[in-house]
Design a protein around this motif. Structure first.
Motif, mmCIF file in Angstrom:
data_model
loop_
_atom_site.group_PDB
_atom_site.id
_atom_site.type_symbol
_atom_site.label_atom_id
_atom_site.label_comp_id
_atom_site.label_asym_id
_atom_site.label_seq_id
_atom_site.Cartn_x
_atom_site.Cartn_y
_atom_site.Cartn_z
ATOM 1 N N ALA A 117 10.948 -0.641 9.496
ATOM 2 C CA ALA A 117 10.792 -1.696 8.494
ATOM 3 C C ALA A 117 11.860 -1.583 7.406
ATOM 4 O O ALA A 117 12.444 -2.587 6.996
ATOM 5 C CB ALA A 117 9.406 -1.622 7.873
ATOM 6 N N ALA A 118 12.127 -0.364 6.958
ATOM 7 C CA ALA A 118 13.122 -0.169 5.905
ATOM 8 C C ALA A 118 14.520 -0.508 6.394
ATOM 9 O O ALA A 118 15.334 -1.068 5.647
ATOM 10 C CB ALA A 118 13.073 1.268 5.395
ATOM 11 N N GLN A 119 14.824 -0.201 7.648
ATOM 12 C CA GLN A 119 16.140 -0.528 8.206
ATOM 13 C C GLN A 119 16.386 -2.037 8.168
ATOM 14 O O GLN A 119 17.495 -2.474 7.952
ATOM 15 C CB GLN A 119 16.248 -0.038 9.653
ATOM 16 N N GLY A 120 15.326 -2.808 8.404
ATOM 17 C CA GLY A 120 15.451 -4.264 8.404
ATOM 18 C C GLY A 120 15.203 -4.896 7.049
ATOM 19 O O GLY A 120 15.143 -6.121 6.941
ATOM 20 N N GLY A 121 15.031 -4.065 6.013
ATOM 21 C CA GLY A 121 14.785 -4.602 4.681
ATOM 22 C C GLY A 121 13.396 -5.206 4.536
ATOM 23 O O GLY A 121 13.178 -6.045 3.680
ATOM 24 N N GLU A 122 12.466 -4.780 5.375
ATOM 25 C CA GLU A 122 11.123 -5.355 5.402
ATOM 26 C C GLU A 122 10.046 -4.353 4.999
ATOM 27 O O GLU A 122 8.923 -4.427 5.497
ATOM 28 C CB GLU A 122 10.824 -5.900 6.807
ATOM 29 N N LEU A 123 10.347 -3.438 4.104
ATOM 30 C CA LEU A 123 9.382 -2.419 3.720
ATOM 31 C C LEU A 123 8.096 -3.035 3.167
ATOM 32 O O LEU A 123 7.004 -2.533 3.408
ATOM 33 C CB LEU A 123 9.987 -1.459 2.694
ATOM 34 N N ALA A 124 8.206 -4.133 2.464
ATOM 35 C CA ALA A 124 7.032 -4.793 1.889
ATOM 36 C C ALA A 124 6.069 -5.288 2.970
ATOM 37 O O ALA A 124 4.896 -5.513 2.691
ATOM 38 C CB ALA A 124 7.458 -5.948 0.993
ATOM 39 N N SER A 125 6.549 -5.423 4.208
ATOM 40 C CA SER A 125 5.674 -5.894 5.281
ATOM 41 C C SER A 125 4.814 -4.782 5.877
ATOM 42 O O SER A 125 3.894 -5.051 6.649
ATOM 43 C CB SER A 125 6.507 -6.536 6.392
ATOM 44 N N VAL A 126 5.077 -3.540 5.519
ATOM 45 C CA VAL A 126 4.310 -2.406 6.031
ATOM 46 C C VAL A 126 3.026 -2.287 5.209
ATOM 47 O O VAL A 126 3.063 -2.319 3.979
ATOM 48 C CB VAL A 126 5.122 -1.097 5.947
ATOM 49 N N ASP A 127 1.882 -2.136 5.895
ATOM 50 C CA ASP A 127 0.617 -2.053 5.168
ATOM 51 C C ASP A 127 0.543 -0.753 4.364
ATOM 52 O O ASP A 127 1.206 0.242 4.675
ATOM 53 C CB ASP A 127 -0.585 -2.197 6.111
ATOM 54 N N ALA A 128 -0.266 -0.783 3.324
ATOM 55 C CA ALA A 128 -0.366 0.335 2.383
ATOM 56 C C ALA A 128 -0.793 1.632 3.067
ATOM 57 O O ALA A 128 -0.266 2.701 2.761
ATOM 58 C CB ALA A 128 -1.340 -0.016 1.265
#
Length: 127
Positions: free
Chosen positions: A25-36
């Motif tokens: 997710a972080a590689q794609g700039g999508e860290l916010a999409s990962v659940d808590a």
């Protein structure tokens, strides 16, 4: 994700499924999409080497796994520690992450946790 220390940490714990999910997710700039829960489990899997940074108003709030729970430090500009709490539960950590839309990863060595001092005093400086 352009922090080399975070990249190395996630790779060194790649046997953990939460770390692999966070890495992708972080590689794609999508860290916010990962659940808590996954983010919190990645902190636990890295044994305190990785922390999350979330915003609480103007304060940066740093969260890391520590012992059997989690620690939180709030830093309010201009660079002073205003709050420290230790022994947070997994649910407490998840609630903190869920309340923020844009968590960031940081190597704990590059955070206020890197200092071995007591962080309970208001105004404790953080460069």
């Amino acid at each position: 994700m352009n922090d080399e220390a975070v990249r190395r940490l996630l790779l060194s714990y790649s046997d953990s499924q939460p770390c692999r999910i966070v890495w992708e997710a972080a590689q794609g700039g999508e860290l916010a999409s990962v659940d808590a829960r996954t983010l919190v489990e990645a902190l636990r899997a890295t044994r305190g080497s990785l922390c999350l940074v979330v915003q609480d108003g103007a304060a940066d709030v740093f969260l890391r796994a520590a012992g059997g729970g989690f620690d939180r430090i709030s830093v309010w500009p201009p660079s002073g520690v205003v709050d420290f709490e230790s022994g947070l539960t997994r649910e407490d950590a998840c609630t903190l992450v869920e309340s923020n839309e844009s968590p960031r990863l940081l190597a704990t060595a590059n955070s206020p946790f890197a200092r071995d001092e007591d962080h309970t005093g208001p105004g404790d400086p953080w460069p």
